[in-house]
Scaffold this motif. Structure first.
Motif, PDB file in Angstrom:
ATOM      1  N   VAL A  14      47.132  10.470  29.413  1.00 48.20           N
ATOM      2  CA  VAL A  14      47.389  11.889  29.662  1.00 48.20           C
ATOM      3  C   VAL A  14      48.880  12.203  29.590  1.00 48.20           C
ATOM      4  CG1 VAL A  14      47.294  13.707  31.414  1.00 48.20           C
ATOM      5  CG2 VAL A  14      45.286  12.275  30.995  1.00 48.20           C
ATOM      6  N   PHE A  23      40.589  13.010  28.899  1.00 52.42           N
ATOM      7  CA  PHE A  23      39.819  13.641  29.966  1.00 52.42           C
ATOM      8  C   PHE A  23      38.334  13.336  29.820  1.00 52.42           C
ATOM      9  CE2 PHE A  23      43.741  16.127  29.799  1.00 52.42           C
ATOM     10  CZ  PHE A  23      44.155  15.953  31.109  1.00 52.42           C
ATOM     11  N   PHE A  27      37.781  10.843  32.989  1.00 51.03           N
ATOM     12  CA  PHE A  27      37.560  11.754  34.116  1.00 51.03           C
ATOM     13  C   PHE A  27      36.103  12.172  34.181  1.00 51.03           C
ATOM     14  CE2 PHE A  27      41.992  11.770  33.297  1.00 51.03           C
ATOM     15  CZ  PHE A  27      42.638  12.137  34.463  1.00 51.03           C
ATOM     16  N   TYR A  31      35.327  17.143  38.406  1.00 54.33           N
ATOM     17  CA  TYR A  31      36.563  16.532  38.888  1.00 54.33           C
ATOM     18  C   TYR A  31      37.171  17.412  39.981  1.00 54.33           C
ATOM     19  CZ  TYR A  31      41.552  15.218  38.451  1.00 54.33           C
ATOM     20  OH  TYR A  31      42.846  14.849  38.672  1.00 54.33           O
ATOM     21  N   GLN A  33      40.248  18.441  42.412  1.00 56.57           N
ATOM     22  CA  GLN A  33      41.710  18.443  42.397  1.00 56.57           C
ATOM     23  C   GLN A  33      42.205  18.944  43.753  1.00 56.57           C
ATOM     24  OE1 GLN A  33      45.046  17.748  41.800  1.00 56.57           O
ATOM     25  NE2 GLN A  33      44.364  17.823  39.673  1.00 56.57           N
ATOM     26  N   THR A  42      38.941  19.720  34.626  1.00 54.96           N
ATOM     27  CA  THR A  42      40.024  19.236  33.771  1.00 54.96           C
ATOM     28  C   THR A  42      40.551  20.304  32.808  1.00 54.96           C
ATOM     29  OG1 THR A  42      38.430  18.371  32.177  1.00 54.96           O
ATOM     30  CG2 THR A  42      39.222  16.835  33.869  1.00 54.96           C
ATOM     31  N   ASP A  43      39.957  21.467  32.776  1.00 58.81           N
ATOM     32  CA  ASP A  43      40.379  22.498  31.818  1.00 58.81           C
ATOM     33  C   ASP A  43      41.846  22.893  31.976  1.00 58.81           C
ATOM     34  OD1 ASP A  43      37.918  22.525  30.614  1.00 58.81           O
ATOM     35  OD2 ASP A  43      37.211  24.330  31.649  1.00 58.81           O
ATOM     36  N   LEU A  45      44.288  21.133  33.185  1.00 58.75           N
ATOM     37  CA  LEU A  45      45.134  20.021  32.740  1.00 58.75           C
ATOM     38  C   LEU A  45      45.168  19.933  31.224  1.00 58.75           C
ATOM     39  CD1 LEU A  45      44.020  17.372  35.370  1.00 58.75           C
ATOM     40  CD2 LEU A  45      46.214  18.569  35.267  1.00 58.75           C
ATOM     41  N   LYS A  46      44.041  20.187  30.594  1.00 61.11           N
ATOM     42  CA  LYS A  46      43.994  20.186  29.127  1.00 61.11           C
ATOM     43  C   LYS A  46      44.899  21.276  28.555  1.00 61.11           C
ATOM     44  CE  LYS A  46      39.246  18.551  28.796  1.00 61.11           C
ATOM     45  NZ  LYS A  46      37.859  18.944  28.505  1.00 61.11           N
TER      46      LYS A  46
END
Length: 122
Positions: A14, A23, A27, A31, A33, A42-43, A45-46
């Motif tokens: 990452v 991800f 992951f 997930y 956070q 994870t959206d 972070l992407k």
């Protein structure tokens, strides 16, 4: 692959390789956070990865594992214009990262610290 190896591969993919596919590989679904600035999943972070500056960097340091909890002490270079030292804490379940906590503080060089010690392994 043990939990420590999984987390190190994931955070390297990452933050060093900036590999969006990490991800899906590392992951889990749903997930969780705990950083208050980042939503679950994870959206976000992407979407963050492509926005990191060209001189952003991550350097993993000490990594430890206790059952399904893995912690990495790392250095983030140019995180919002500052160098940050952090401890990222991950919960792993069934071979996937399921949960994340972090503690971040701005890096102070050894020359500028009251004790003369660096905040990160050299």
């Amino acid at each position: 692959m043990d939990n420590k190896e999984l987390v190190l591969k994931a955070i390297t993919a990452v933050f060093i390789d900036r590999d969006i596919t990490a991800f899906e590989k590392y992951f889990g679904d749903h997930y969780i956070q705990h950083n208050p600035a980042i939503p679950n999943g994870t959206d976000a972070l992407k979407q963050l990865l492509p926005l990191l500056p060209a001189d952003f960097g991550y350097e993993p340091g000490v990594i430890t594992e206790n059952g399904n909890i893995v912690m990495i002490h790392g250095r983030y270079t140019n995180w919002n214009g500052k160098n940050m030292i952090g401890v990222d804490i991950f919960r792993v379940e069934n071979g996937k990262i399921r949960e994340h906590w972090d503690v971040l503080q701005e890096e102070v060089t050894a020359e500028n610290s009251a004790n003369g010690n660096s905040m990160f392994p050299i």
